[in-house]
Enzyme design. Structure first.
Site, mmCIF file in Angstrom:
data_model
loop_
_atom_site.group_PDB
_atom_site.id
_atom_site.type_symbol
_atom_site.label_atom_id
_atom_site.label_comp_id
_atom_site.label_asym_id
_atom_site.label_seq_id
_atom_site.Cartn_x
_atom_site.Cartn_y
_atom_site.Cartn_z
ATOM 1 N N LYS A 53 0.840 -1.201 0.000
ATOM 2 C CA LYS A 53 0.000 0.000 0.000
ATOM 3 C C LYS A 53 0.879 1.257 0.000
ATOM 4 O O LYS A 53 0.618 2.218 -0.710
ATOM 5 C CB LYS A 53 -0.929 -0.005 1.226
ATOM 6 C CG LYS A 53 -2.054 -1.029 1.091
ATOM 7 C CD LYS A 53 -2.779 -1.295 2.394
ATOM 8 C CE LYS A 53 -3.733 -2.482 2.208
ATOM 9 N NZ LYS A 53 -4.299 -2.983 3.457
ATOM 10 N N GLN A 97 -4.883 -2.098 9.713
ATOM 11 C CA GLN A 97 -4.646 -3.390 9.059
ATOM 12 C C GLN A 97 -5.170 -4.525 9.938
ATOM 13 O O GLN A 97 -4.806 -4.632 11.103
ATOM 14 C CB GLN A 97 -3.138 -3.550 8.780
ATOM 15 C CG GLN A 97 -2.783 -4.776 7.978
ATOM 16 C CD GLN A 97 -3.342 -4.756 6.555
ATOM 17 O OE1 GLN A 97 -3.262 -3.751 5.862
ATOM 18 N NE2 GLN A 97 -3.938 -5.858 6.135
ATOM 19 N N ASP A 120 -11.408 2.087 4.120
ATOM 20 C CA ASP A 120 -11.686 0.667 3.882
ATOM 21 C C ASP A 120 -13.192 0.436 3.756
ATOM 22 O O ASP A 120 -13.626 -0.619 3.307
ATOM 23 C CB ASP A 120 -11.161 -0.171 5.069
ATOM 24 C CG ASP A 120 -9.871 -0.897 4.736
ATOM 25 O OD1 ASP A 120 -9.591 -1.081 3.530
ATOM 26 O OD2 ASP A 120 -9.153 -1.293 5.670
#
Ligand code: NDP
Length: 284
Positions: A53, A97, A120
């Site tokens: 990322k 994460q 997200d």
């Protein structure tokens, strides 16, 4: 003959486009989108994802901040960091994460990310918005899959789409997106009866299970489109999907490979969400 959908190529062209968008934001508005990525513990797979990322952020010109916390970080310490990032005007996107260590309540953490920074789109507010079709962000993997289908000129309207997997991050939001695109959707899971028969009726079959080579040619309708979301390791330690690619490619019309299919699209969509979050926060 089967067409292999090249997710890497499609995502690269999106990344080029996003780079131009970011260049434009910098030159016209003096604004640089910024993404904060929080990683707790030392899960090796998570580290790889976070690194990937970061690399794509660099390519596009998005500023990325990495917060690496030890495994024994408490829930309240993590929440404190998130509250701080929620308040910071120079941070536009926040990503935690997953998975988190088991002593931390993942749901609580996600619910405390400001929805306008929840790139997200795992937060309940953003999930709810997907139901009504009035969304700012889409979860990255489902959005990437729909983009791949459209970019490959695959008609979704009126098609029977069978999704195997009902997780909150892939199966469920993907079902909603396919519905918004006028597919007739069936969601299957580990308790589904007659899975094989249902799969055989799919015009578009999407596997998000997490089991290597779970889908073989005996469950595919000839000419079906097959999308493989799975990321697994085979017995030799190589990355593989949920679909037995070599067998299924002889019967499908389109297929996504693993690696190089859905995976790169997930990151591209994260970049898209970070840019969208910036535009929303700056009222542009
Ligand atoms: P989950 O483990 O949360 O969900 C797996 C789903 O598969 C569950 O709904 C489960 O059913 C279902 N399932 C398991 N066994 C069977 C079975 N025998 N028959 C039918 N259904 C079954 O996984 P995720 O959704 O998070 O991820 C799925 C896969 O996709 C993983 O390999 C993951 O690594 C990968 N992934 C890839 C991404 C990418 O960018 N390419 C992004 C996210 C995930 P039940 O609900 O009944 O347990």
């Amino acid at each position: 003959m089967v067409k292999i959908i090249n997710g890497k190529e499609i995502s690269n062209s999106l990344i080029e486009k996003f780079k131009k968008n970011v260049d434009n934001l910098k030159s016209e508005y003096n604004i640089c989108p910024a993404l904060a990525v929080i990683i707790v513990g030392d899960n090796p797979a998570s580290k790889v994802y976070v690194n990937n990322k970061k690399k794509v952020c660099e390519k596009i010109g998005i500023k990325s901040y990495e917060f690496t916390l030890p495994t024994n970080t408490t829930e309240s310490e993590l929440l404190k960091l998130i509250y701080g990032l929620n308040r910071r005007e120079d941070i536009n996107g926040i990503l935690v994460q997953l998975p988190l260590p088991s002593h931390i309540n993942e749901k609580k953490i996600i619910e405390n990310i400001n929805p306008i920074k929840d790139v997200d789109a795992f937060n309940e507010i953003n999930i709810g918005k997907i139901m009504t079709g009035n969304f700012n962000f889409l979860p990255c993997t489902p959005a990437g899959i729909v983009y791949l289908l459209k970019e490959s000129n695959i008609k979704i309207e009126g098609k029977h789409c069978v999704i195997i997997g009902r997780s909150n991050i892939v199966g469920k939001p993907l079902a909603m997106l396919m519905l918004h695109n006028d597919a007739t959707v069936t969601i299957c899971h580990s308790k589904t009866k007659n899975l094989k028969e249902i799969c055989k009726t799919a015009d578009i079959l999407i596997a998000a299970i997490g089991k290597p080579a779970f889908i073989s040619c005996d469950v595919i309708k000839p000419g079906a489109v097959v999308v493989d979301v799975g990321i697994n390791r085979d017995i030799n330690g190589h990355i593989c999907g949920d679909v037995d690619f070599e067998k299924v490619k002889d019967i499908a019309s389109f297929i996504t490979p693993v690696p190089g299919g859905v995976g790169p699209m997930t990151i591209a969509m994260l970049m898209k969400n970070t840019i969208t979050a910036t535009l929303l926060q700056k009222n542009i």
